[in-house]
Design an enzyme around this catalytic site. Structure first.
Site, PDB file in Angstrom:
ATOM      1  N   HIS A 149      -0.185  -4.703  -4.676  1.00 44.35           N
ATOM      2  CA  HIS A 149      -1.331  -5.326  -5.345  1.00 44.35           C
ATOM      3  C   HIS A 149      -2.514  -5.362  -4.398  1.00 44.35           C
ATOM      4  O   HIS A 149      -2.368  -5.235  -3.184  1.00 44.35           O
ATOM      5  CB  HIS A 149      -0.983  -6.734  -5.855  1.00 44.35           C
ATOM      6  CG  HIS A 149      -0.880  -7.769  -4.779  1.00 44.35           C
ATOM      7  ND1 HIS A 149      -1.965  -8.499  -4.347  1.00 44.35           N
ATOM      8  CD2 HIS A 149       0.172  -8.189  -4.047  1.00 44.35           C
ATOM      9  CE1 HIS A 149      -1.569  -9.324  -3.395  1.00 44.35           C
ATOM     10  NE2 HIS A 149      -0.262  -9.154  -3.192  1.00 44.35           N
ATOM     11  N   CYS A 150      -3.687  -5.509  -4.974  1.00 46.88           N
ATOM     12  CA  CYS A 150      -4.896  -5.711  -4.187  1.00 46.88           C
ATOM     13  C   CYS A 150      -5.458  -7.063  -4.596  1.00 46.88           C
ATOM     14  O   CYS A 150      -4.717  -7.928  -5.044  1.00 46.88           O
ATOM     15  CB  CYS A 150      -5.883  -4.565  -4.387  1.00 46.88           C
ATOM     16  SG  CYS A 150      -6.504  -4.425  -6.072  1.00 46.88           S
ATOM     17  N   VAL A 151      -6.734  -7.261  -4.492  1.00 45.73           N
ATOM     18  CA  VAL A 151      -7.335  -8.562  -4.763  1.00 45.73           C
ATOM     19  C   VAL A 151      -7.212  -8.985  -6.225  1.00 45.73           C
ATOM     20  O   VAL A 151      -6.995 -10.151  -6.521  1.00 45.73           O
ATOM     21  CB  VAL A 151      -8.821  -8.565  -4.320  1.00 45.73           C
ATOM     22  CG1 VAL A 151      -9.493  -9.881  -4.643  1.00 45.73           C
ATOM     23  CG2 VAL A 151      -8.925  -8.269  -2.835  1.00 45.73           C
TER      24      VAL A 151
ATOM     25  N   ARG B 247      -5.653  -6.552  -8.831  1.00 41.93           N
ATOM     26  CA  ARG B 247      -4.857  -5.626  -9.644  1.00 41.93           C
ATOM     27  C   ARG B 247      -3.444  -5.438  -9.100  1.00 41.93           C
ATOM     28  O   ARG B 247      -3.220  -5.415  -7.900  1.00 41.93           O
ATOM     29  CB  ARG B 247      -5.530  -4.252  -9.690  1.00 41.93           C
ATOM     30  CG  ARG B 247      -6.901  -4.294 -10.292  1.00 41.93           C
ATOM     31  CD  ARG B 247      -7.537  -2.928 -10.341  1.00 41.93           C
ATOM     32  NE  ARG B 247      -7.643  -2.262  -9.061  1.00 41.93           N
ATOM     33  CZ  ARG B 247      -8.669  -2.347  -8.236  1.00 41.93           C
ATOM     34  NH1 ARG B 247      -9.695  -3.111  -8.543  1.00 41.93           N
ATOM     35  NH2 ARG B 247      -8.691  -1.682  -7.110  1.00 41.93           N
TER      36      ARG B 247
ATOM     37  N   VAL C 147      -3.571 -12.659  -9.119  1.00 38.26           N
ATOM     38  CA  VAL C 147      -2.675 -11.518  -8.953  1.00 38.26           C
ATOM     39  C   VAL C 147      -1.560 -11.804  -7.943  1.00 38.26           C
ATOM     40  O   VAL C 147      -0.438 -11.342  -8.129  1.00 38.26           O
ATOM     41  CB  VAL C 147      -3.448 -10.231  -8.591  1.00 38.26           C
ATOM     42  CG1 VAL C 147      -3.987 -10.281  -7.182  1.00 38.26           C
ATOM     43  CG2 VAL C 147      -2.572  -9.004  -8.802  1.00 38.26           C
TER      44      VAL C 147
END
Length: 112
Positions: A26-28, A30, A70
């Site tokens: 995951h990123c910030v 998504r 997320v």
């Protein structure tokens, strides 16, 4: 188990199950998936999940927009799926196998 248990369970099913996931990260905002077969992902069903804000594919990664929560969603997803998450860089490396030869070439030119 957190508040995203149901949504994470649905997402696992709609991306084609554990057996269709090569890597997840995951990123910030998504969830980032490297899927074995992108065609197994049911985009309409994924986008009907209350936590999902949309989907897109970029650079060999199938991405699901979750938003600022997320990290909590990812933690629930990892617990439910039993999949060990990978770093964002590891996911990028795994995604190269899903890129066309032209995408790989352009990626190499940009790095070079």
């Amino acid at each position: 188990m957190g508040k995203y248990k149901n949504d994470a369970t649905d997402l696992l099913k709609y991306v084609g199950g554990k057996e269709n996931i090569k890597a997840v990260s995951h990123c910030v905002t998504r969830m980032r998936f490297v899927l074995i077969d992108d065609k197994k992902a049911d985009v309409k069903k994924i986008e009907s999940i209350p936590s999902a804000k949309g989907t897109f594919t970029q650079s060999g990664q199938f991405q699901v927009i979750i938003g600022n929560d997320v990290q909590a969603f990812y933690n629930d997803f990892i617990e439910i799926s039993g999949i060990e998450g990978v770093s964002k860089d590891s996911a990028k490396d795994a995604a190269k196998s899903n890129q066309t030869w032209l995408q790989r070439l352009i990626g190499n030119l940009v790095v070079w």
